[in-house]
Design an enzyme around this catalytic site. Structure first.
Site, PDB file in Angstrom:
ATOM      1  N   ASP A 145      -7.018  -1.524  -4.509  1.00  0.00           N
ATOM      2  CA  ASP A 145      -8.092  -1.147  -3.584  1.00  0.00           C
ATOM      3  C   ASP A 145      -9.024  -0.119  -4.215  1.00  0.00           C
ATOM      4  OD1 ASP A 145      -6.855  -2.791  -1.666  1.00  0.00           O
ATOM      5  OD2 ASP A 145      -5.727  -1.112  -0.820  1.00  0.00           O
ATOM      6  N   ASP A 171       0.862  -1.187   0.000  1.00  0.00           N
ATOM      7  CA  ASP A 171       0.000   0.000   0.000  1.00  0.00           C
ATOM      8  C   ASP A 171       0.891   1.227   0.000  1.00  0.00           C
ATOM      9  OD1 ASP A 171      -2.411  -1.399   0.068  1.00  0.00           O
ATOM     10  OD2 ASP A 171      -2.470  -1.449   2.253  1.00  0.00           O
TER      11      ASP A 171
END
Length: 193
Positions: free
Chosen positions: A166, A152
């Protein structure tokens, strides 16, 4: 064509329709195939963008001591490894999230067989590309097979750090909710409840 021939042709068409043979059957199959091609193209694009961005993050951003400010402190690029879901939820449940991602892929593959809606093709393509993006991390990244941590890097202020997979999943999910509220099914039919 004479008027009599025209009348015979109309009766033949009416008989075919009355017999239950769909008049648009030849057009339906190619249209459905085009929607599947669109689904796969959207999924491939979402997956490729996610994969390329994560490769950049791992090679260029992960070893930096400080994050990159994009919009001051409001939006930063900061590499983290996430073994859980959004907001770091479920850190010890990486295998469960791997199974869920695989399940989502199977469900989308089953839905694609009856897909005749352009917006649904886009929504499912976003979900599929995002699911494959995060599943790739879970399968191939450390600490090991099926337990890998997702990369991330998009860090808005006062929010969870996330990635492009995401984002694709969230956008696809929002689109599916909107399509459902409008009554549009994946097969292209409209229903009113």
């Amino acid at each position: 064509m004479t008027e009599a021939e025209h009348g015979i042709e109309e009766r033949d068409e009416e008989a075919t329709a009355a017999a239950g043979a769909p008049e648009e059957a030849p057009l339906t199959a190619p249209r459905g195939k085009r929607r599947i091609v669109l689904l796969l193209a959207v999924a491939a694009l979402a997956y490729a963008l996610d994969l390329l961005s994560k490769l950049w993050v791992v090679t260029s951003l992960e070893h930096r001591d400080t994050p990159i400010d994009v919009l001051g402190s409001w939006l930063r690029l900061e590499a983290i490894r996430n073994g859980g879901a959004a907001f770091g939820f479920g850190q010890g449940m990486t295998i469960v999230f791997t199974i869920i991602a695989a399940g989502v892929i199977v469900v989308i593959a089953r839905l694609a067989r009856k897909l005749y809606s352009l917006p649904w093709a886009i929504a499912l393509g976003l979900l599929l590309g995002g699911a494959f993006g995060n599943l790739t991390d879970r399968v191939f990244r450390s600490p090991g097979f099926l337990e890998g941590h997702v990369v991330d890097f998009i860090a808005p202020a006062h929010f969870a750090v996330f990635n492009l997979a995401d984002s694709a999943i969230v956008c696809g999910g929002i689109l599916i909710v909107l399509l459902s509220f409008r009554g549009l099914d994946p097969d292209g039919t409209l229903h009113r409840d």
